[in-house]
Design a protein around this motif. Structure first.
Motif, PDB file in Angstrom:
ATOM      1  N   ALA A  73       9.207  11.795  -1.649  1.00 41.86           N
ATOM      2  CA  ALA A  73       8.581  11.016  -2.703  1.00 41.86           C
ATOM      3  C   ALA A  73       7.123  11.428  -2.828  1.00 41.86           C
ATOM      4  CB  ALA A  73       8.671   9.532  -2.374  1.00 41.86           C
ATOM      5  N   PRO A  74       6.526  11.292  -4.025  1.00 41.87           N
ATOM      6  CA  PRO A  74       5.117  11.675  -4.156  1.00 41.87           C
ATOM      7  C   PRO A  74       4.145  10.712  -3.507  1.00 41.87           C
ATOM      8  CG  PRO A  74       5.976  10.887  -6.238  1.00 41.87           C
ATOM      9  CD  PRO A  74       7.126  10.932  -5.303  1.00 41.87           C
TER      10      PRO A  74
ATOM     11  N   TYR B  21       5.336   5.123 -19.129  1.00 40.94           N
ATOM     12  CA  TYR B  21       6.046   6.243 -18.498  1.00 40.94           C
ATOM     13  C   TYR B  21       5.425   7.571 -18.907  1.00 40.94           C
ATOM     14  CZ  TYR B  21       9.758   2.847 -17.738  1.00 40.94           C
ATOM     15  OH  TYR B  21      10.482   1.747 -17.382  1.00 40.94           O
ATOM     16  N   GLU B  65       4.096  14.281  -0.117  1.00 38.78           N
ATOM     17  CA  GLU B  65       3.942  12.852   0.143  1.00 38.78           C
ATOM     18  C   GLU B  65       2.560  12.354  -0.209  1.00 38.78           C
ATOM     19  OE1 GLU B  65       6.878  11.344   3.683  1.00 38.78           O
ATOM     20  OE2 GLU B  65       4.851  11.994   4.173  1.00 38.78           O
ATOM     21  N   PHE B  67       0.900  13.553  -2.719  1.00 40.59           N
ATOM     22  CA  PHE B  67       0.655  13.902  -4.119  1.00 40.59           C
ATOM     23  C   PHE B  67       0.001  12.753  -4.863  1.00 40.59           C
ATOM     24  CE2 PHE B  67       1.534  16.309  -7.883  1.00 40.59           C
ATOM     25  CZ  PHE B  67       1.695  15.364  -8.875  1.00 40.59           C
ATOM     26  N   TYR B  68       0.570  11.590  -4.727  1.00 38.37           N
ATOM     27  CA  TYR B  68       0.074  10.425  -5.446  1.00 38.37           C
ATOM     28  C   TYR B  68      -1.343  10.074  -5.008  1.00 38.37           C
ATOM     29  CZ  TYR B  68       0.379   5.881  -7.679  1.00 38.37           C
ATOM     30  OH  TYR B  68       0.175   4.808  -8.481  1.00 38.37           O
ATOM     31  N   THR B  69      -1.531  10.075  -3.683  1.00 34.32           N
ATOM     32  CA  THR B  69      -2.862   9.755  -3.161  1.00 34.32           C
ATOM     33  C   THR B  69      -3.882  10.752  -3.665  1.00 34.32           C
ATOM     34  OG1 THR B  69      -1.729   9.090  -1.159  1.00 34.32           O
ATOM     35  CG2 THR B  69      -4.110   9.229  -1.057  1.00 34.32           C
ATOM     36  N   TYR B  73      -4.503   8.253  -6.889  1.00 32.51           N
ATOM     37  CA  TYR B  73      -5.313   7.241  -6.223  1.00 32.51           C
ATOM     38  C   TYR B  73      -6.731   7.729  -5.971  1.00 32.51           C
ATOM     39  CZ  TYR B  73      -6.881   4.122  -2.529  1.00 32.51           C
ATOM     40  OH  TYR B  73      -7.598   3.238  -1.777  1.00 32.51           O
ATOM     41  N   LEU B 206      11.540 -10.402  -3.071  1.00 31.23           N
ATOM     42  CA  LEU B 206      10.104 -10.122  -3.046  1.00 31.23           C
ATOM     43  C   LEU B 206       9.424 -10.637  -1.792  1.00 31.23           C
ATOM     44  CD1 LEU B 206       9.173 -10.862  -6.723  1.00 31.23           C
ATOM     45  CD2 LEU B 206       9.521  -8.687  -5.649  1.00 31.23           C
ATOM     46  N   SER B 209       6.302  -7.870   3.565  1.00 31.99           N
ATOM     47  CA  SER B 209       6.813  -6.875   4.512  1.00 31.99           C
ATOM     48  C   SER B 209       6.899  -7.410   5.932  1.00 31.99           C
ATOM     49  CB  SER B 209       5.967  -5.608   4.479  1.00 31.99           C
ATOM     50  OG  SER B 209       4.615  -5.922   4.429  1.00 31.99           O
ATOM     51  N   MET B 265       2.287 -11.679  -5.231  1.00 32.92           N
ATOM     52  CA  MET B 265       2.207 -10.638  -6.260  1.00 32.92           C
ATOM     53  C   MET B 265       2.624 -11.162  -7.629  1.00 32.92           C
ATOM     54  SD  MET B 265       0.992  -7.745  -6.173  1.00 32.92           S
ATOM     55  CE  MET B 265       0.193  -6.836  -4.895  1.00 32.92           C
ATOM     56  N   TYR B 444       1.654   1.026  -9.420  1.00 33.61           N
ATOM     57  CA  TYR B 444       2.772   1.646  -8.739  1.00 33.61           C
ATOM     58  C   TYR B 444       2.224   2.429  -7.561  1.00 33.61           C
ATOM     59  CZ  TYR B 444       7.179   4.273  -8.487  1.00 33.61           C
ATOM     60  OH  TYR B 444       8.350   4.818  -8.096  1.00 33.61           O
ATOM     61  N   PRO B 445       2.869   2.530  -6.422  1.00 29.71           N
ATOM     62  CA  PRO B 445       4.134   1.951  -5.996  1.00 29.71           C
ATOM     63  C   PRO B 445       4.067   0.554  -5.397  1.00 29.71           C
ATOM     64  CG  PRO B 445       3.367   3.489  -4.357  1.00 29.71           C
ATOM     65  CD  PRO B 445       2.334   3.479  -5.421  1.00 29.71           C
ATOM     66  N   ALA B 446       2.924  -0.079  -5.409  1.00 29.64           N
ATOM     67  CA  ALA B 446       2.891  -1.428  -4.844  1.00 29.64           C
ATOM     68  C   ALA B 446       3.582  -2.439  -5.758  1.00 29.64           C
ATOM     69  CB  ALA B 446       1.463  -1.858  -4.605  1.00 29.64           C
ATOM     70  N   THR B 447       3.596  -2.151  -7.054  1.00 29.35           N
ATOM     71  CA  THR B 447       4.289  -3.020  -7.995  1.00 29.35           C
ATOM     72  C   THR B 447       5.355  -2.165  -8.687  1.00 29.35           C
ATOM     73  OG1 THR B 447       2.777  -2.382  -9.740  1.00 29.35           O
ATOM     74  CG2 THR B 447       2.196  -4.324  -8.478  1.00 29.35           C
ATOM     75  N   ILE B 449       7.104   0.020 -11.613  1.00 29.17           N
ATOM     76  CA  ILE B 449       6.356   1.058 -12.321  1.00 29.17           C
ATOM     77  C   ILE B 449       5.769   0.569 -13.637  1.00 29.17           C
ATOM     78  CG2 ILE B 449       8.398   2.029 -13.463  1.00 29.17           C
ATOM     79  CD1 ILE B 449       7.124   4.791 -12.948  1.00 29.17           C
ATOM     80  N   ILE B 450       6.418  -0.396 -14.294  1.00 27.44           N
ATOM     81  CA  ILE B 450       5.844  -0.841 -15.560  1.00 27.44           C
ATOM     82  C   ILE B 450       5.192  -2.201 -15.433  1.00 27.44           C
ATOM     83  CG2 ILE B 450       7.168   0.457 -17.236  1.00 27.44           C
ATOM     84  CD1 ILE B 450       9.138  -1.843 -17.306  1.00 27.44           C
TER      85      ILE B 450
END
Lengths: 157, 558
Positions: A73-74, B21, B65, B67-69, B73, B206, B209, B265, B444-447, B449-450
């Motif tokens: 995953a990214p 999206y 992994e 990539f997003y960060t 971010y 929900l 964690s 949340m 996203y990814p904490a919530t 995607i939309i």
């Protein structure tokens, strides 16, 4: 950053499992195909048949890389690395086969192929090229028999 | 009005979802392009890479992994982890940072920004540097030191802990209580002491964690039900009872339904009366995590049990934390004598982890006593509860009238305002800070995607003026960013909620208080509960019996 997810509510440790069920994502996928097709059609010296074949090929190659080549995953999911060796297709819907998402993703390249054969007037070379890419890149990797199979160990880690 | 009519979760508009999206795909495409340029030397590469000699080994970590960060971010990370230089009360001062290279590093020009604080879980305003709680904590530090250094079961039990447990049990309405130094650990390490293999856990979709981890640590069978969907809970309960365990079909030893009081949340409230009815019908157990609702909901601040008017003895395990409403740290589990006695023997946290430090315990005990009216200025507890309730409803009603999409229940002090598009997440965070409002934005990814959102945490420390100013700022920013997506009219309950209503409610509480040293019938000066750098106001009355009691006990123990 795993820190981004800590403290949030998640019973599913990997958001990649469920995001394809969100509202409007199927429509967005089709919209992207349309956009690609319009861009290809706008290039002046490409014939109609070539444009359709190009769309079909670009679609199959890009979806192959997106769904069946890139693993993990990214972002860092909370599943302790279980999805690091899984391609996106294997992560969708948490590995359950024959879901609506998987049927949709299987049908779209087939529909594009059928439209392409129509618009290329069943020319032999176009048909061969498109059929090969459809079968090898779009259909075979999506079969449930190839779930988590890596041929000759390619792309295993 | 039933719970369902007072909460709403307007779904994402279709076109907005599609644009969201497209936004994420564009970010991904650009991210891949920039990664390519960085990996092949066309652009300066500032990320950590593996040394050359291990290039042929199986990769140590996946570049993908991060990539997003790296690409999403990092570019907007000035919206999170902002350093502050004052106590996080109703307002705070942020240390300004500038990033000359799009988030790789920060420079500190040395200036400060004063902003309204909507990011702290400070529901009752106990995050303050002066007051009876701070005095008690300071006294406890001088007597007991900062930490304890031993588990409760060995040498780490202080009489302060026993007193805190008795206070918690009385506040919540249970027979007995046990406290732990860490809220997360309270969930994660006590569930294994209560249930094990051969049991079934029905957990809300929900859940936090800590609850998920606790359920997994038990080894029990976990079934997840749709959020707040009682029909789903009942169906899964019936399945669990009828079909039993997986292969052997033996009956489950225990079935535990795990829910939270308020979900932070979403801002939604659990359906407690229906769950209690279900659990009695099917003889299951109920575990209620009141991390965000204890102290924040209910007419007397006793949580969702108080809000719905249910009997606390109907809930088998009442869990809560001291972090959000009481300005401390740690958690508690309250219930029957039998349950707590078992946990004292079997809890992993109680046997192996150090116990709650004395200053924190003193702070929390004093906070509870203030809420019960036994410490601090008279009526202070009731005032704080009322202020929070009024703030919440006034803020939510004002936002509904603006036309933004607000999630959650009318009385939940956590207010999520929807942003949806990834670019607007950072824009909202930065624009509100520019105008003096500090808030938390999540994507996203904490919530999902939309459903990216900005989350406002109301506090009793906020005054009505602060709320008016914030609503004005949010109005400006959401007009600028075109975030007013709501297509529904404001809900029916917002009709009478105005500034006049809010002031009238607060005056009611004032009138119910005994005049504090003033002549009969004189107005009681309402002291703003706000954190400043000014010299401390003496909020505590030194003749207060409970405060004297505390200090005496602390002195006697030394």
């Amino acid at each position: 950053l795993a820190a981004m997810q800590v403290g949030t509510a998640h019973s599913d440790p990997n958001p990649n499992h469920v995001y394809f069920n969100s509202r409007g994502i199927w429509a967005t996928y089709v919209i992207f195909i349309f956009i690609t097709h319009f861009i290809v059609l706008s290039i002046p010296f490409i014939s109609m048949a070539l444009a359709w074949t190009l769309t079909c090929q670009i679609h199959n190659v890009i979806t192959y890389f997106w769904l069946h080549w890139e693993k993990g995953a990214p972002f860092e999911p909370l599943d302790q690395g279980e999805s690091r060796t899984l391609t996106h297709w294997e992560q969708l819907d948490d590995g359950v086969q024959f879901t609506a998402n998987k049927k949709f993703l299987l049908v779209v390249p087939i529909v594009i192929f059928l439209l392409t054969t129509f618009y290329t007037r069943y020319d032999q070379i176009h048909f061969l090229v498109n059929a090969l890419s459809l079968v090898l890149l779009a259909i075979v990797p999506k079969l449930p028999q190839l779930y988590r199979v890596r041929i000759f160990g390619i792309n295993k880690w | 009005m039933s719970v369902k009519h007072e909460e709403q979760f307007e779904p994402t508009p279709y076109v907005v979802a599609i644009i969201t999206y497209i936004g994420y795909v564009m970010l991904a495409v650009f991210g891949h392009m920039r990664d390519f340029l960085r990996n092949h030397g066309f652009e300066k590469n500032l990320i950590a890479t593996e040394p050359a000699r291990t290039k042929d080994f199986v990769p140590l970590y996946q570049n993908f992994e991060s990539f997003y960060t790296r690409n999403l971010y990092r570019r907007i990370r000035d919206c999170w982890n902002r350093p502050i230089r004052t106590c996080p009360g109703a307002e705070f001062e942020l240390i300004d940072r500038k990033s000359p290279d799009h988030g790789w590093s920060f420079e500190y020009p040395g200036t400060h920004t004063r902003a309204i604080n909507f990011g702290s879980y400070n529901y009752l305003g106990f995050a303050e540097t002066d007051g009876p709680c701070a005095d008690a904590a300071a006294a406890a530090t001088e007597t007991f030191g900062c930490g304890v250094g031993s588990p409760r079961a060995e040498a780490g039990n202080l009489d302060l802990h026993t007193r805190l447990e008795a206070t918690v049990a009385e506040f919540v309405g249970a027979e007995d209580a046990i406290i732990f130094p860490m809220g997360f650990a309270t969930n994660a390490l006590n569930m294994p002491a209560l249930i094990g293999k051969g049991c079934c856990v029905l957990s809300d979709e929900l859940n936090h964690s800590s609850l998920v981890l606790g359920a997994r640590l038990t080894g029990a069978k976990i079934k997840v039900f749709r959020h707040n969907d009682i029909a789903d809970v009942e169906a899964k309960l019936r399945d669990a009872i009828v079909y039993g365990q997986d292969r052997t079909r033996r009956p489950f030893k225990k079935i535990l339904i795990v829910v939270e009081g308020v979900y932070s949340m979403e801002g939604s409230v659990t359906r407690l009366p229906e769950l209690i009815a279900l659990k009695k019908k099917y003889k299951a157990y109920l575990y209620l995590d009141e991390a965000h609702s204890i102290g924040a909901m209910g007419p007397h601040g006793r949580g969702v049990v108080d809000y719905f008017g249910c009997d606390p003895r109907d809930v088998d395990v009442l869990m809560g934390t001291f972090t959000k409403s009481f300005g401390g740290a740690g958690g508690y589990i309250a219930g029957s004598q039998h349950l707590v006695a078992l946990l004292r023997q079997r809890s992993h946290s109680g046997l192996y982890g150090a116990s709650l430090p004395a200053p924190v315990a003193a702070q929390v005990v004093t906070a509870f006593q203030m809420l019960m009216g036994r410490a601090g200025p008279p009526g202070e507890g009731a005032r704080r509860l009322k202020q929070l309730e009024v703030n919440t409803q006034y803020f939510r009603a004002s936002l509904h009238r603006l036309g933004v999409i607000v999630y959650g229940h009318r009385t939940s002090p956590v207010v999520p305002v929807m942003i949806f598009m990834p670019g607007k997440i950072a824009a909202f965070g930065r624009e509100t800070l520019k105008r003096g409002l500090g808030t938390v934005v999540v994507g996203y990814p904490a919530t999902p995607i939309i459903e990216s959102r900005a989350r406002f945490c109301l506090s009793a420390a906020h005054s009505l003026d602060i709320i008016d100013r914030s609503v004005q700022i949010i109005d400006e920013v959401t007009s600028l960013l075109l975030m007013k997506y709501s297509r529904r009219p404001p809900p029916a309950w917002t009709a009478g909620i105005t500034r006049e209503w809010a002031e009238a409610q607060l005056k009611l509480v004032d009138q119910q208080r005994r005049p504090h040293g003033a002549a009969n019938g004189g107005p009681v000066p309402r002291r703003p509960v706000e954190c400043r750098g000014d010299p401390p106001d003496k909020v505590a009355d030194e003749n207060d019996a409970a405060v004297k009691d505390n200090l005496a006990a602390v002195a006697a123990a030394s």
